[in-house]
Design a protein around this motif. Structure first.
Motif, PDB file in Angstrom:
ATOM      1  N   SER A  59       0.833  -1.204   0.000  1.00 30.72           N
ATOM      2  CA  SER A  59       0.000   0.000   0.000  1.00 30.72           C
ATOM      3  C   SER A  59       0.866   1.251   0.000  1.00 30.72           C
ATOM      4  O   SER A  59       0.619   2.194  -0.764  1.00 30.72           O
ATOM      5  CB  SER A  59      -0.922  -0.009   1.223  1.00 30.72           C
ATOM      6  OG  SER A  59      -1.720   1.144   1.249  1.00 30.72           O
ATOM      7  N   GLN A  60       1.885   1.261   0.838  1.00 30.62           N
ATOM      8  CA  GLN A  60       2.755   2.431   0.892  1.00 30.62           C
ATOM      9  C   GLN A  60       3.599   2.572  -0.372  1.00 30.62           C
ATOM     10  O   GLN A  60       3.870   3.693  -0.826  1.00 30.62           O
ATOM     11  CB  GLN A  60       3.631   2.372   2.144  1.00 30.62           C
ATOM     12  CG  GLN A  60       2.809   2.617   3.390  1.00 30.62           C
ATOM     13  CD  GLN A  60       3.656   2.764   4.636  1.00 30.62           C
ATOM     14  OE1 GLN A  60       4.857   3.003   4.580  1.00 30.62           O
ATOM     15  NE2 GLN A  60       3.025   2.609   5.782  1.00 30.62           N
ATOM     16  N   ALA A  61       4.002   1.468  -0.964  1.00 27.35           N
ATOM     17  CA  ALA A  61       4.747   1.535  -2.224  1.00 27.35           C
ATOM     18  C   ALA A  61       3.877   2.117  -3.339  1.00 27.35           C
ATOM     19  O   ALA A  61       4.337   2.944  -4.130  1.00 27.35           O
ATOM     20  CB  ALA A  61       5.252   0.153  -2.614  1.00 27.35           C
ATOM     21  N   ALA A  62       2.622   1.679  -3.383  1.00 29.16           N
ATOM     22  CA  ALA A  62       1.711   2.206  -4.403  1.00 29.16           C
ATOM     23  C   ALA A  62       1.480   3.698  -4.195  1.00 29.16           C
ATOM     24  O   ALA A  62       1.467   4.480  -5.152  1.00 29.16           O
ATOM     25  CB  ALA A  62       0.387   1.445  -4.361  1.00 29.16           C
ATOM     26  N   ARG A  63       1.308   4.108  -2.952  1.00 30.76           N
ATOM     27  CA  ARG A  63       1.100   5.530  -2.666  1.00 30.76           C
ATOM     28  C   ARG A  63       2.336   6.341  -3.054  1.00 30.76           C
ATOM     29  O   ARG A  63       2.234   7.397  -3.659  1.00 30.76           O
ATOM     30  CB  ARG A  63       0.766   5.745  -1.189  1.00 30.76           C
ATOM     31  CG  ARG A  63       0.479   7.201  -0.869  1.00 30.76           C
ATOM     32  CD  ARG A  63       0.104   7.476   0.574  1.00 30.76           C
ATOM     33  NE  ARG A  63       1.064   6.941   1.517  1.00 30.76           N
ATOM     34  CZ  ARG A  63       0.837   5.901   2.309  1.00 30.76           C
ATOM     35  NH1 ARG A  63      -0.313   5.273   2.278  1.00 30.76           N
ATOM     36  NH2 ARG A  63       1.764   5.478   3.140  1.00 30.76           N
ATOM     37  N   SER A  64       3.519   5.814  -2.711  1.00 33.61           N
ATOM     38  CA  SER A  64       4.760   6.520  -3.051  1.00 33.61           C
ATOM     39  C   SER A  64       4.951   6.632  -4.559  1.00 33.61           C
ATOM     40  O   SER A  64       5.479   7.628  -5.052  1.00 33.61           O
ATOM     41  CB  SER A  64       5.960   5.792  -2.442  1.00 33.61           C
ATOM     42  OG  SER A  64       5.900   5.866  -1.043  1.00 33.61           O
ATOM     43  N   ALA A  65       4.529   5.622  -5.298  1.00 33.58           N
ATOM     44  CA  ALA A  65       4.643   5.668  -6.756  1.00 33.58           C
ATOM     45  C   ALA A  65       3.577   6.564  -7.374  1.00 33.58           C
ATOM     46  O   ALA A  65       3.787   7.145  -8.440  1.00 33.58           O
ATOM     47  CB  ALA A  65       4.537   4.252  -7.323  1.00 33.58           C
ATOM     48  N   LEU A  66       2.436   6.678  -6.709  1.00 38.01           N
ATOM     49  CA  LEU A  66       1.333   7.483  -7.235  1.00 38.01           C
ATOM     50  C   LEU A  66       1.544   8.982  -7.035  1.00 38.01           C
ATOM     51  O   LEU A  66       1.185   9.781  -7.912  1.00 38.01           O
ATOM     52  CB  LEU A  66       0.022   7.051  -6.556  1.00 38.01           C
ATOM     53  CG  LEU A  66      -1.252   7.789  -6.950  1.00 38.01           C
ATOM     54  CD1 LEU A  66      -1.572   7.538  -8.424  1.00 38.01           C
ATOM     55  CD2 LEU A  66      -2.411   7.339  -6.065  1.00 38.01           C
ATOM     56  N   LEU A  67       2.135   9.370  -5.916  1.00 34.79           N
ATOM     57  CA  LEU A  67       2.272  10.800  -5.617  1.00 34.79           C
ATOM     58  C   LEU A  67       2.995  11.599  -6.697  1.00 34.79           C
ATOM     59  O   LEU A  67       2.543  12.688  -7.042  1.00 34.79           O
ATOM     60  CB  LEU A  67       2.928  11.001  -4.250  1.00 34.79           C
ATOM     61  CG  LEU A  67       2.014  10.755  -3.054  1.00 34.79           C
ATOM     62  CD1 LEU A  67       2.762  10.931  -1.748  1.00 34.79           C
ATOM     63  CD2 LEU A  67       0.802  11.657  -3.094  1.00 34.79           C
ATOM     64  N   PRO A  68       4.104  11.112  -7.276  1.00 39.58           N
ATOM     65  CA  PRO A  68       4.737  11.899  -8.343  1.00 39.58           C
ATOM     66  C   PRO A  68       3.862  12.039  -9.596  1.00 39.58           C
ATOM     67  O   PRO A  68       4.071  12.951 -10.401  1.00 39.58           O
ATOM     68  CB  PRO A  68       6.013  11.111  -8.676  1.00 39.58           C
ATOM     69  CG  PRO A  68       6.272  10.279  -7.484  1.00 39.58           C
ATOM     70  CD  PRO A  68       4.934   9.973  -6.893  1.00 39.58           C
ATOM     71  N   LEU A  69       2.896  11.153  -9.772  1.00 40.09           N
ATOM     72  CA  LEU A  69       1.977  11.285 -10.904  1.00 40.09           C
ATOM     73  C   LEU A  69       0.904  12.331 -10.635  1.00 40.09           C
ATOM     74  O   LEU A  69       0.331  12.885 -11.567  1.00 40.09           O
ATOM     75  CB  LEU A  69       1.307   9.933 -11.201  1.00 40.09           C
ATOM     76  CG  LEU A  69       2.252   8.784 -11.537  1.00 40.09           C
ATOM     77  CD1 LEU A  69       1.469   7.487 -11.700  1.00 40.09           C
ATOM     78  CD2 LEU A  69       3.058   9.104 -12.790  1.00 40.09           C
ATOM     79  N   ILE A  70       0.643  12.586  -9.364  1.00 35.85           N
ATOM     80  CA  ILE A  70      -0.382  13.556  -8.978  1.00 35.85           C
ATOM     81  C   ILE A  70       0.209  14.948  -8.792  1.00 35.85           C
ATOM     82  O   ILE A  70      -0.370  15.939  -9.223  1.00 35.85           O
ATOM     83  CB  ILE A  70      -1.074  13.104  -7.666  1.00 35.85           C
ATOM     84  CG1 ILE A  70      -1.830  11.799  -7.881  1.00 35.85           C
ATOM     85  CG2 ILE A  70      -2.018  14.174  -7.142  1.00 35.85           C
ATOM     86  CD1 ILE A  70      -2.376  11.190  -6.607  1.00 35.85           C
TER      87      ILE A  70
END
Length: 187
Positions: A116-127
């Protein structure tokens, strides 16, 4: 970048609120499980093991799951992890079970944290781009620390009266987090 610019992003707001709720719930449940195990066993060592086992997934299995999560749809990973944790914590809240089984379920529940934290960390630079990402990451870090303090205090206060109620609150935070991510983040 300003806080206003960062929080003007609807997707970031959803991820931020979902993360804050998950973190808060995590710390509530750590306090509650520690109390629950101590109540059952009257063993300080077992209650300490209940607390410590929540960090074990970061050593055993978590890095592999985090790697897989970074190669999967981020929203799906985050929602799935929240729903998985919600179900396991709800089981802990509703069903009395022996302490060893409780420890296994806590381990399985926290095994969902790394992906979950890996997905969030990967998603933030896209947002968030550029300086907004830096501000967003610092807000997340500060919120995570505040959630830790508030979660432990709240969890200990609720668990002193009823540890199962504290676990039910945690299950609710995961449910709300899953809904926020599902509705607030584009696929």
């Amino acid at each position: 970048a300003t806080f206003r610019e960062v929080f003007s992003q609807p997707e970031y707001r959803a991820v931020y609120l979902a993360s804050a709720l998950s973190w808060f719930g995590d710390y509530i449940s750590k306090a509650a499980v520690t109390v629950l195990v101590y109540d059952q066993t009257q063993s300080v060592a077992m209650s300490a093991a209940a607390f410590a086992i929540s960090y074990l997934p970061w050593l055993l299995g978590g890095p592999v799951l985090a790697t897989i999560a970074e190669r999967s749809p981020y929203r799906t990973v985050m929602v799935s992890a929240d729903l998985f944790r919600m179900l396991l914590v709800a089981l802990l809240a509703l069903i009395e079970m022996p302490a060893p089984l409780l420890l296994v379920l806590i381990f399985l529940c926290t095994l969902a944290n790394p992906p979950s934290q890996a997905a969030r960390s990967a998603l933030l630079p896209l947002i968030l781009a550029g300086d907004r990402l830096v501000v967003g990451l610092s807000v997340n870090l500060t919120t995570g620390q505040a959630a830790q303090v508030a979660g432990y205090l709240t969890g200990a206060a609720i668990a002193a009266a009823n540890p199962r109620l504290a676990l039910a609150v945690d299950a609710g935070t995961y449910a709300i987090s899953a809904v926020l991510i599902r509705l607030g983040v584009r696929a």
